[in-house]
Design an enzyme around this catalytic site. Structure first.
Site, PDB file in Angstrom:
ATOM      1  N   GLY A 288      -4.289 -13.633 -16.172  1.00 15.28           N
ATOM      2  CA  GLY A 288      -5.125 -12.576 -16.718  1.00 15.28           C
ATOM      3  C   GLY A 288      -6.351 -13.048 -17.477  1.00 15.28           C
ATOM      4  O   GLY A 288      -7.108 -12.222 -17.991  1.00 15.28           O
ATOM      5  N   GLN A 289      -6.563 -14.355 -17.540  1.00  9.00           N
ATOM      6  CA  GLN A 289      -7.730 -14.832 -18.277  1.00  9.00           C
ATOM      7  C   GLN A 289      -9.008 -14.316 -17.634  1.00  9.00           C
ATOM      8  O   GLN A 289      -9.079 -14.116 -16.433  1.00  9.00           O
ATOM      9  CB  GLN A 289      -7.753 -16.366 -18.307  1.00  9.00           C
ATOM     10  CG  GLN A 289      -6.628 -16.965 -19.127  1.00  9.00           C
ATOM     11  CD  GLN A 289      -6.606 -18.490 -18.992  1.00  9.00           C
ATOM     12  OE1 GLN A 289      -7.522 -19.180 -19.398  1.00  9.00           O
ATOM     13  NE2 GLN A 289      -5.545 -18.988 -18.382  1.00  9.00           N
ATOM     14  N   ARG A 290     -10.020 -14.141 -18.476  1.00  6.67           N
ATOM     15  CA  ARG A 290     -11.268 -13.531 -18.020  1.00  6.67           C
ATOM     16  C   ARG A 290     -11.820 -14.208 -16.770  1.00  6.67           C
ATOM     17  O   ARG A 290     -12.288 -13.554 -15.842  1.00  6.67           O
ATOM     18  CB  ARG A 290     -12.299 -13.570 -19.146  1.00  6.67           C
ATOM     19  CG  ARG A 290     -13.551 -12.770 -18.862  1.00  6.67           C
ATOM     20  CD  ARG A 290     -14.470 -12.766 -20.068  1.00  6.67           C
ATOM     21  NE  ARG A 290     -13.882 -12.053 -21.194  1.00  6.67           N
ATOM     22  CZ  ARG A 290     -13.928 -10.731 -21.345  1.00  6.67           C
ATOM     23  NH1 ARG A 290     -14.532 -10.003 -20.429  1.00  6.67           N
ATOM     24  NH2 ARG A 290     -13.387 -10.148 -22.384  1.00  6.67           N
TER      25      ARG A 290
ATOM     26  N   ILE B  16     -10.291 -15.555 -14.415  1.00 10.03           N
ATOM     27  CA  ILE B  16      -9.459 -15.335 -13.226  1.00 10.03           C
ATOM     28  C   ILE B  16      -9.532 -13.886 -12.734  1.00 10.03           C
ATOM     29  O   ILE B  16      -9.313 -13.599 -11.569  1.00 10.03           O
ATOM     30  CB  ILE B  16      -7.985 -15.705 -13.540  1.00 10.03           C
ATOM     31  CG1 ILE B  16      -7.902 -17.165 -13.970  1.00 10.03           C
ATOM     32  CG2 ILE B  16      -7.082 -15.490 -12.323  1.00 10.03           C
ATOM     33  CD1 ILE B  16      -6.526 -17.587 -14.431  1.00 10.03           C
TER      34      ILE B  16
END
Ligand SMILES: Nc1nc2c(ncn2[C@@H]2O[C@H](COP(=O)(O)OP(=O)(O)OP(=O)(O)O)[C@@H](O)[C@H]2O)c(=O)[nH]1
Ligand SMILES: [Mg+2]
Length: 163
Positions: free
Chosen positions: A69-71, A73
């Site tokens: 969920g990292q920005r 990705i």
């Protein structure tokens, strides 16, 4: 009623459901998935790409795609939208490829005193305005496992019933 739906589900043991698990980084997606699979949750690091896990759950084979969920990705989420049966996160409701796909929202980390209750989250996300698909919000704690298993079943039952 719900009971007859559940009974019907039990008599069809080979059903496969594809679940796309999306949400912001640190939300607890990987922890939730490991908890579902009864795996150790003590050494989880941020997901850099994705994990796929098949979990057998009360007659269902759940094929869960857990996407980081990292920005950096998030732009790649779109690559996973084909043939998804269930997903998380209300922001994706507008996606054309996901129209009519049922939504199950996990209000996770309920073991924390500071966690917003599911009702508050539902209001914040305006879930009551969703008319074009089945949706459900469930409070849970991926850390303790509380609410994870049973509520997924309820979500599936609703999905089966209405589709
Ligand atoms: N207190 C509490 N902590 C949780 C819960 N679920 C996950 N965590 C913690 O939150 C942190 C992030 O969990 P992850 O499962 O890695 O989160 P994620 O959504 O997979 O994050 P990304 O892979 O970066 O998208 C970890 O330190 C978990 O132990 C929960 O229900 N309660
Ligand atoms: Mg993760």
């Amino acid at each position: 009623g719900l009971l007859s739906i559940l009974r019907k589900l039990k008599s069809a043991p080979d059903q496969e459901v594809r679940i796309l698990l999306l949400g912001l980084d640190n939300a607890g997606k990987t922890t939730l998935l490991k908890q579902l699979a009864s795996e150790d949750i003590s050494h989880i690091t941020p997901t850099q790409g994705f994990n796929i896990k098949s979990v057998q759950s009360q007659g269902f084979k759940l094929n869960v795609w857990d996407i980081g969920g990292q920005r950096k990705i998030r732009p790649y989420w779109k690559n996973y939208f084909e043939n998804t049966d269930i997903l998380e996160l209300a922001e994706l409701l507008e996606e054309e490829k996901l129209s009519c796909v049922p939504v199950l929202i996990f209000a996770n980390k309920q073991d924390l005193l500071t966690a917003a209750p599911a009702s508050e989250i539902a209001e914040g996300l305006n879930l009551h305005t969703i008319r074009d698909r089945v949706w459900q919000i469930q409070s849970c704690s991926a850390l303790t496992g509380e609410g994870v298993q049973v509520r997924l079943q309820e979500g599936l039952a609703t999905w089966q019933h209405d589709s």
